[in-house]
Design a protein around this motif. Structure first.
Motif, PDB file in Angstrom:
ATOM      1  N   THR A  94       0.941  -1.313   0.170  1.00 44.95           N
ATOM      2  CA  THR A  94      -0.490   0.141  -0.665  1.00 44.95           C
ATOM      3  C   THR A  94       0.923   1.518   0.242  1.00 44.95           C
ATOM      4  OG1 THR A  94      -1.417  -1.329   1.241  1.00 44.95           O
ATOM      5  CG2 THR A  94      -1.985   0.930   1.526  1.00 44.95           C
ATOM      6  N   ILE A  95       1.925   1.459   0.767  1.00 47.88           N
ATOM      7  CA  ILE A  95       2.452   1.923   0.723  1.00 47.88           C
ATOM      8  C   ILE A  95       3.502   2.521  -0.689  1.00 47.88           C
ATOM      9  CG2 ILE A  95       4.722   3.355   1.634  1.00 47.88           C
ATOM     10  CD1 ILE A  95       2.994   3.377   3.711  1.00 47.88           C
ATOM     11  N   ALA A  96       3.654   1.558  -1.399  1.00 47.41           N
ATOM     12  CA  ALA A  96       4.323   1.847  -2.555  1.00 47.41           C
ATOM     13  C   ALA A  96       3.484   1.849  -3.012  1.00 47.41           C
ATOM     14  CB  ALA A  96       4.834  -0.481  -3.114  1.00 47.41           C
ATOM     15  N   ILE A  97       2.029   1.652  -3.326  1.00 50.72           N
ATOM     16  CA  ILE A  97       0.415   2.171  -4.609  1.00 50.72           C
ATOM     17  C   ILE A  97       1.062   3.949  -4.189  1.00 50.72           C
ATOM     18  CG2 ILE A  97      -1.648   2.788  -4.519  1.00 50.72           C
ATOM     19  CD1 ILE A  97      -1.624   0.022  -3.639  1.00 50.72           C
ATOM     20  N   CYS A  98       1.156   4.074  -3.019  1.00 52.96           N
ATOM     21  CA  CYS A  98       1.133   5.753  -2.725  1.00 52.96           C
ATOM     22  C   CYS A  98       2.734   6.021  -2.923  1.00 52.96           C
ATOM     23  CB  CYS A  98       1.174   5.756  -1.449  1.00 52.96           C
ATOM     24  SG  CYS A  98      -0.380   5.299  -0.146  1.00 52.96           S
ATOM     25  N   ALA A  99       3.195   5.427  -2.912  1.00 54.90           N
ATOM     26  CA  ALA A  99       4.575   6.582  -2.813  1.00 54.90           C
ATOM     27  C   ALA A  99       4.978   6.925  -4.810  1.00 54.90           C
ATOM     28  CB  ALA A  99       5.189   5.572  -2.566  1.00 54.90           C
ATOM     29  N   GLY A 100       4.807   5.383  -5.486  1.00 55.01           N
ATOM     30  CA  GLY A 100       4.283   5.338  -6.794  1.00 55.01           C
ATOM     31  C   GLY A 100       3.750   6.313  -7.089  1.00 55.01           C
ATOM     32  N   VAL A 101       2.580   6.333  -7.363  1.00 50.32           N
ATOM     33  CA  VAL A 101       1.744   7.060  -7.946  1.00 50.32           C
ATOM     34  C   VAL A 101       1.823   8.871  -8.121  1.00 50.32           C
ATOM     35  CG1 VAL A 101      -1.002   8.448  -7.501  1.00 50.32           C
ATOM     36  CG2 VAL A 101      -0.289   5.638  -7.959  1.00 50.32           C
ATOM     37  N   TYR A 102       2.479   9.062  -6.638  1.00 47.45           N
ATOM     38  CA  TYR A 102       2.936  10.229  -6.051  1.00 47.45           C
ATOM     39  C   TYR A 102       4.157  10.947  -6.792  1.00 47.45           C
ATOM     40  CZ  TYR A 102       4.870  14.699  -4.035  1.00 47.45           C
ATOM     41  OH  TYR A 102       5.079  16.266  -3.487  1.00 47.45           O
ATOM     42  N   PHE A 103       5.350   9.917  -7.002  1.00 47.27           N
ATOM     43  CA  PHE A 103       6.577  10.427  -7.410  1.00 47.27           C
ATOM     44  C   PHE A 103       6.598  10.240  -8.463  1.00 47.27           C
ATOM     45  CE2 PHE A 103       7.585  10.044  -2.313  1.00 47.27           C
ATOM     46  CZ  PHE A 103       8.035  11.196  -2.458  1.00 47.27           C
ATOM     47  N   MET A 113      -2.226  16.447  -9.147  1.00 50.75           N
ATOM     48  CA  MET A 113      -3.034  15.316  -9.841  1.00 50.75           C
ATOM     49  C   MET A 113      -2.115  13.661  -9.140  1.00 50.75           C
ATOM     50  SD  MET A 113      -4.727  15.844 -13.268  1.00 50.75           S
ATOM     51  CE  MET A 113      -6.043  16.382 -13.904  1.00 50.75           C
ATOM     52  N   ALA A 114      -1.585  13.575  -8.732  1.00 48.55           N
ATOM     53  CA  ALA A 114      -0.629  12.683  -8.594  1.00 48.55           C
ATOM     54  C   ALA A 114      -0.772  12.087  -6.663  1.00 48.55           C
ATOM     55  CB  ALA A 114       0.654  12.863  -8.399  1.00 48.55           C
ATOM     56  N   LEU A 115      -0.067  13.574  -6.410  1.00 51.31           N
ATOM     57  CA  LEU A 115      -0.922  14.104  -5.053  1.00 51.31           C
ATOM     58  C   LEU A 115      -2.292  13.712  -4.108  1.00 51.31           C
ATOM     59  CD1 LEU A 115       0.171  14.645  -2.203  1.00 51.31           C
ATOM     60  CD2 LEU A 115      -0.300  16.945  -2.465  1.00 51.31           C
ATOM     61  N   ILE A 116      -3.120  14.076  -4.747  1.00 52.97           N
ATOM     62  CA  ILE A 116      -4.403  13.349  -4.653  1.00 52.97           C
ATOM     63  C   ILE A 116      -5.305  12.059  -4.756  1.00 52.97           C
ATOM     64  CG2 ILE A 116      -6.101  13.759  -6.288  1.00 52.97           C
ATOM     65  CD1 ILE A 116      -8.057  15.633  -4.583  1.00 52.97           C
ATOM     66  N   GLY A 117      -4.482  11.665  -6.504  1.00 52.28           N
ATOM     67  CA  GLY A 117      -4.928  10.430  -6.054  1.00 52.28           C
ATOM     68  C   GLY A 117      -3.983   8.913  -5.690  1.00 52.28           C
ATOM     69  N   ALA A 118      -3.180   9.435  -4.876  1.00 48.04           N
ATOM     70  CA  ALA A 118      -1.973   8.641  -5.002  1.00 48.04           C
ATOM     71  C   ALA A 118      -2.501   7.761  -3.324  1.00 48.04           C
ATOM     72  CB  ALA A 118      -0.588   8.543  -4.466  1.00 48.04           C
ATOM     73  N   PRO A 119      -3.353   8.627  -2.066  1.00 44.48           N
ATOM     74  CA  PRO A 119      -3.565   7.719  -1.447  1.00 44.48           C
ATOM     75  C   PRO A 119      -4.980   7.495  -1.422  1.00 44.48           C
ATOM     76  CG  PRO A 119      -3.398  10.004  -0.710  1.00 44.48           C
ATOM     77  CD  PRO A 119      -2.835  10.050  -1.809  1.00 44.48           C
ATOM     78  N   ILE A 120      -5.762   7.293  -2.483  1.00 38.02           N
ATOM     79  CA  ILE A 120      -7.014   7.411  -2.540  1.00 38.02           C
ATOM     80  C   ILE A 120      -7.018   6.239  -2.955  1.00 38.02           C
ATOM     81  CG2 ILE A 120      -9.187   7.741  -4.187  1.00 38.02           C
ATOM     82  CD1 ILE A 120      -9.060  10.947  -3.765  1.00 38.02           C
ATOM     83  N   LEU A 121      -5.816   6.318  -4.804  1.00 31.25           N
ATOM     84  CA  LEU A 121      -6.130   4.444  -5.074  1.00 31.25           C
ATOM     85  C   LEU A 121      -5.347   3.429  -4.407  1.00 31.25           C
ATOM     86  CD1 LEU A 121      -6.129   2.921  -7.942  1.00 31.25           C
ATOM     87  CD2 LEU A 121      -3.220   3.459  -7.818  1.00 31.25           C
ATOM     88  N   LEU A 303      -0.840  -0.047  -9.528  1.00 33.92           N
ATOM     89  CA  LEU A 303      -1.110  -1.095  -9.816  1.00 33.92           C
ATOM     90  C   LEU A 303       0.737  -2.252  -9.942  1.00 33.92           C
ATOM     91  CD1 LEU A 303      -4.347  -1.794 -12.097  1.00 33.92           C
ATOM     92  CD2 LEU A 303      -3.945  -3.079  -9.729  1.00 33.92           C
ATOM     93  N   ALA A 304       1.217  -1.460 -11.039  1.00 32.98           N
ATOM     94  CA  ALA A 304       2.640  -2.338 -10.849  1.00 32.98           C
ATOM     95  C   ALA A 304       3.885  -1.908 -10.170  1.00 32.98           C
ATOM     96  CB  ALA A 304       3.108  -1.368 -12.098  1.00 32.98           C
ATOM     97  N   CYS A 305       3.425  -0.817  -9.204  1.00 27.03           N
ATOM     98  CA  CYS A 305       4.132  -0.771  -7.631  1.00 27.03           C
ATOM     99  C   CYS A 305       3.810  -1.639  -7.266  1.00 27.03           C
ATOM    100  CB  CYS A 305       4.022   0.651  -7.294  1.00 27.03           C
ATOM    101  SG  CYS A 305       4.595   1.958  -8.164  1.00 27.03           S
ATOM    102  N   CYS A 306       2.514  -2.271  -6.526  1.00 23.63           N
ATOM    103  CA  CYS A 306       1.665  -2.945  -5.904  1.00 23.63           C
ATOM    104  C   CYS A 306       2.526  -3.786  -5.947  1.00 23.63           C
ATOM    105  CB  CYS A 306      -0.002  -2.621  -6.201  1.00 23.63           C
ATOM    106  SG  CYS A 306      -0.640  -3.844  -5.247  1.00 23.63           S
TER     107      CYS A 306
END
Length: 390
Positions: A94-103, A113-121, A303-306
């Motif tokens: 889950t941390i990987a999803i959040c960090a991957g989407v944002y960074f 968009m990346a910031l708001i989408g990261a923890p929501i996904l 999904l890839a990071c997850c």
């Protein structure tokens, strides 16, 4: 719009969403159905003030804290400790999803968009509430994007989780057939005839009324609000609510699933969800179409990071990559999907009652706990931290 008419329309949309979700075994979520219906109705002239007129939005403002405290009461620390490997895998993924989407996401799409989408996904409604409040100054388009991530994640997550669980079930079935996997003897937490240990907060059942339970939830939420104020809002109130809910249940101050026992969960969650749908009032078909590409970026990267992290950590603990990835992807839909997906798979794969019992024992608890870790804990904590990055 007349308040009662507004409330009636909203509840009818919710009811239709529930019916379709039930018919499709939650593959198409109520959130997705309701979002489509509200968007179309707004485009056809439905007043954008419907959620305010129904008084559900103002109601949600003062009850969302109670909802988070309630969520905390559903978390069993002993169960999580006993399944610590599952907790570690899902925490990391889950941390990987959040960090991957944002960074990684901000290298391709708008940073907000990346910031708001990261923890929501990586979570769900609560993460949306935290991030939408933090990023409201970024404009309605950014908050709308967060709503779309929330709406689409289950549509993506369900079929992937179902496919992975089926592969794991077939693998386990092979072990059942060769005799290497059998039903574990059920362990009783308390001996028969022994009463549960009393605590200082225990009151007779006749006094533990729904009003009493809601009053206690409100007290804990109020304490969370004051603690958040002491930090000048740096520690999000909703995160504190969740933590205090867990602790209050552990010491016996709150009942498990307090809001449900008090018959208030359905109405409170219905009110809170209006914050998700309200953003659709400002949309047009063109607006939605313009967000498809960044939405795809968020989902694919997440999904890839997850997959990468869940499979690597799972391999370290000796888990199959099917199960590890399935555990990680629960972040995209949570409960009750985490119960529905493995249960459906077990029914489809098992040839007899014995196989059904063994498969259920090995799949269902793991998936349910995974969903609680990702959606109810990690994503909320991640949102609380990332809200400060806005």
């Amino acid at each position: 719009m007349d308040g009662l008419l507004a409330l009636t329309i909203i509840m009818i949309v919710y009811a239709i969403g529930d019916m379709i979700a039930t018919k499709t075994k939650a593959i198409i979520s109520m959130l997705f159905v309701a979002s489509v219906l509200f968007a179309v109705m707004f485009w056809m002239g439905l007043p954008g003030t419907i959620f305010q007129d129904s008084m559900l939005q103002p109601f949600a403002t003062v009850t969302v804290g109670l909802l988070l405290v309630h969520m905390g009461t559903t978390i069993k620390l002993r169960e999580f400790i006993a399944n610590w490997k599952t907790v570690v895998v899902v925490f990391c993924s889950t941390i990987a999803i959040c960090a991957g989407v944002y960074f990684l996401g901000q290298l391709i799409i708008n940073r907000d968009m990346a910031l708001i989408g990261a923890p929501i996904l990586g979570g769900g409604v609560v993460a949306f509430l935290v991030m939408s409040d933090a990023l409201k100054s970024a404009g309605p388009q950014i908050v709308l994007f967060g709503s779309l991530v929330l709406v689409i994640q289950g549509v993506v997550g369900f079929p992937i989780a179902s496919m992975l669980c089926k592969k794991e079930a077939l693998r386990l079935k092979g072990q059942i057939l060769d005799g290497s996997l059998t039903l574990m003897e059920e362990k009783k937490e308390t001996s028969d005839g022994k009463k549960e240990k009393k605590n200082i907060f225990q009151v007779p059942d006749k006094y533990n009324s729904p009003n009493f339970m809601i009053a206690k939830l409100a007290v804990v939420a109020l304490i969370a609000q004051k603690l958040s104020a002491l930090s000048d809002g740096k520690v999000n109130m909703l995160v504190i609510c969740l933590i205090l809910g867990i602790l209050a249940r552990e010491i016996g101050f709150l009942d498990e699933g307090s809001l449900t026992k008090a018959n208030g969960f359905t109405f409170v969650i219905g009110a809170v969800l209006t914050n998700v749908f309200a953003n659709l009032a400002q949309t047009t078909p063109a607006t939605i179409a313009s967000m498809i590409a960044p939405l795809a970026v968020v989902v694919v990267i997440g999904l890839a990071c997850c997959a990468l992290v869940a499979i690597l950590v799972g391999k370290f603990f000796g888990l199959s990559w099917y199960m590890s990835f399935a555990m990680g992807v629960t972040a995209l839909f949570g409960f009750p999907g985490t119960l529905i997906v493995p249960s459906e798979v077990v029914r489809a794969v098992a040839d007899n009652e014995e196989q059904k019992a063994i498969l259920t024992e090995n799949l269902v608890p793991t998936m349910v706990i995974s969903g609680f870790v990702s959606v109810s804990i990690v994503s909320v904590l991640a949102a609380g931290i990332m809200a400060g990055w806005a």
